[in-house]
Design an enzyme around this catalytic site. Structure first.
Site, PDB file in Angstrom:
ATOM      1  N   LYS A  78       0.852  -1.182   0.000  1.00 48.97           N
ATOM      2  CA  LYS A  78       0.000   0.000   0.000  1.00 48.97           C
ATOM      3  C   LYS A  78       0.890   1.235   0.000  1.00 48.97           C
ATOM      4  O   LYS A  78       1.388   1.661   1.036  1.00 48.97           O
ATOM      5  CB  LYS A  78      -0.909  -0.021   1.240  1.00 48.97           C
ATOM      6  CG  LYS A  78      -2.269   0.673   1.069  1.00 48.97           C
ATOM      7  CD  LYS A  78      -2.181   2.154   0.786  1.00 48.97           C
ATOM      8  CE  LYS A  78      -1.727   2.909   2.011  1.00 48.97           C
ATOM      9  NZ  LYS A  78      -1.686   4.399   1.758  1.00 48.97           N
ATOM     10  N   GLU A  98       8.228  15.878  16.235  1.00 53.37           N
ATOM     11  CA  GLU A  98       8.809  15.734  14.900  1.00 53.37           C
ATOM     12  C   GLU A  98       8.146  16.720  13.942  1.00 53.37           C
ATOM     13  O   GLU A  98       6.942  16.659  13.708  1.00 53.37           O
ATOM     14  CB  GLU A  98       8.626  14.299  14.403  1.00 53.37           C
ATOM     15  CG  GLU A  98       9.369  14.021  13.116  1.00 53.37           C
ATOM     16  CD  GLU A  98       9.293  12.562  12.704  1.00 53.37           C
ATOM     17  OE1 GLU A  98      10.294  12.040  12.189  1.00 53.37           O
ATOM     18  OE2 GLU A  98       8.226  11.940  12.885  1.00 53.37           O
TER      19      GLU A  98
END
Length: 482
Positions: free
Chosen positions: A179, A386
């Site tokens: 995917k 992050e």
């Protein structure tokens, strides 16, 4: 390759088939903001078809029972096929995610080629079946393929991350439903073509570009034996929860907030170029990026001036230009995320030492200036979360123990580096920092070594024998005592 690349069919079980739905995914250039590709959007029904094909190929097909040497031969031909079309892969990746061509060729494509080659070497040397003496009699310990694998990959370094999953899965004898991210499906479809040409049997691989809901159906599918995922911490937790329903095995490679430690005796002339390269790799859109730069308080001003000058000199612009070092963010949303964090850092008390906005002179594209934030405390959100872009933080420490404390003061633990006067000293520091990978007087990544994270940076390892073992079950067969 300047035309729009369009696919009208999905690659399911080795065939290009008509999708069950009518939805499509547009691929938009982060540089020109124009459409460069379009693929069908897979539906849950397409997922069911792909998993059924993978299940049949694993349960009744030749692939898991094929001699290892033959599987190595197929994977080697996949490697060779990618290498032969390296320019096509690199251009597709660059057009999709904005990676500078130099990075797209070297890291994203040739890195993937190296990963397939290293995985083949690892498989050839792996102890697949061993005889052992037991307490009550002899035994045979076997390693067997885990089964059907759902491999879910991100947009930032798609072919390298695919290789980290596909190579060991195939060599183990697994079948795979891949995917790709909606932003970067084109190179995954090109890989499907290469795999067919390499002789991969029917059913062993499917490629399903899809949105988040369809991806959720795949990772929760009861006929999937293992999920291998690279992406955000939040998505990793959701996948782990979904997999728990069926006790599906998982490998999760998640985020990072890695520290680069410059010790008192570090040679700045040597260290700074490496730090900059490690901080701004793939335009900062890399989980291993060195986004916290830790420096002695006594050398803070010296490092700040040198580092800011080096960062300001980085070439920003069209990723197809060989001189470009910093390309665009993958989407307008990702650019805004970076700009929001820069603003947040200032609100928290950080000072912009260079960069901080959108580059002048670029009429289109989702660009952010390479940015250095000074006066950062490790408690600030810009130092803890992050950002995934060209934004790094400069943090002062008092002594070596304080530097290690700051490096470890994070929910994440993926990578990092230290620069010291000698390698042994740096190695002593490396042993104290809780991350899955770490470099001494350099910033390296090696596809022969295990890669993964501590804490919220994930579960399991990729690459090397540890990465191959992640796609295997271990069986003990007990034999009668002599």
């Amino acid at each position: 390759m300047n035309d729009v690349v369009e696919y009208r069919k999905l690659f399911i079980g080795g065939d290009w088939v008509t999708p069950t739905g009518t939805g499509t995914l547009d691929v938009i250039s982060p540089h020109s903001e124009e459409r460069v590709g379009r693929v069908p959007a897979a539906t849950v029904e397409d997922v069911d078809r792909a998993v059924a094909a993978a299940r049949a190929a694993f349960d009744t097909g030749p692939w898991p029972l094929m001699p290892l040497a033959e599987r190595i031969g197929v994977v080697t031909r996949i490697k060779e096929g990618i290498a032969a079309r390296a320019g096509d892969f690199a251009e597709l990746i660059s057009r999709q995610n904005g990676a500078p061509m130099s990075s797209a060729v070297r890291t994203q494509v040739l890195g993937a080629v190296a990963a397939y080659g290293s995985a083949c070497t690892t498989a050839a040397e792996f102890g697949w079946e061993q005889e052992r003496p037991g307490v009550t009699g002899p035994m045979v310990v076997r390693h067997e393929p885990v089964g059907v694998v759902a491999a879910v990959v991100p947009w930032n370094v798609p072919q390298l991350v695919i290789a980290a999953k596909l190579a060991p899965a195939l060599l183990a004898g697994c079948t795979v439903v891949l995917k790709p991210a909606p932003e970067t499906p084109l190179d995954a479809n090109l890989l499907a073509e290469v795999c067919t040409e390499a002789g991969l049997p029917r059913g062993v691989l499917s490629v399903l570009p899809a949105d988040r809901d369809v991806s959720g159906h795949l990772v929760a599918h009861p006929e999937v034996d293992k999920v291998a995922f690279t992406g955000s911490v939040l998505a990793g937790k959701q996948i782990m929860a979904a997999a728990a329903e069926n006790l599906t095995r998982v490998t999760l490679e998640l985020g990072g907030k890695s520290a680069a430690i410059l010790l008192e005796d570090a040679d700045l002339d040597t260290a700074i170029p490496h730090v900059v390269a490690g901080a701004f790799v793939n335009s900062g859109q890399a989980c291993v990026a060195l986004t916290r730069i830790l420096v002695p308080a006594a050398r803070y001003d010296e490092v700040a001036d040198t580092l800011a000058a080096a960062i300001a000199a980085l070439r920003v612009g069209d990723p197809s230009d060989p001189a470009t070092v910093i390309g665009p963010m993958v989407s307008a949303r990702q650019r805004q995320r970076n700009l929001d964090y820069i603003r947040l850092g200032q609100e928290e008390g950080a000072k912009i030492l260079t960069g901080g906005g959108v580059p002048a002179g670029l009429s289109s594209g989702w660009y952010v200036e390479p940015t250095l934030l000074g006066n950062v405390d490790n408690s600030m959100r810009v130092a803890r979360e992050e950002i995934f872009g060209p934004v790094v933080c400069l943090i002062a420490f008092e002594d070596e123990d304080d530097a290690v404390r700051i490096a470890n003061d994070s929910d994440l633990g993926l990578s990092g580096a230290v620069w010291a006067g000698d390698v042994q000293h740096g190695l002593d520091v490396a042993r104290r920092v809780r991350t899955g990978t770490f470099s001494v007087n350099c910033q390296r990544f090696d596809v022969a070594g295990p890669f993964g994270g501590y804490k919220n940076s994930g579960l399991g390892r990729e690459f090397g024998p540890e990465g191959l073992a992640a796609y295997l079950e271990t069986k003990s067969i007990f034999l009668p005592a002599q």
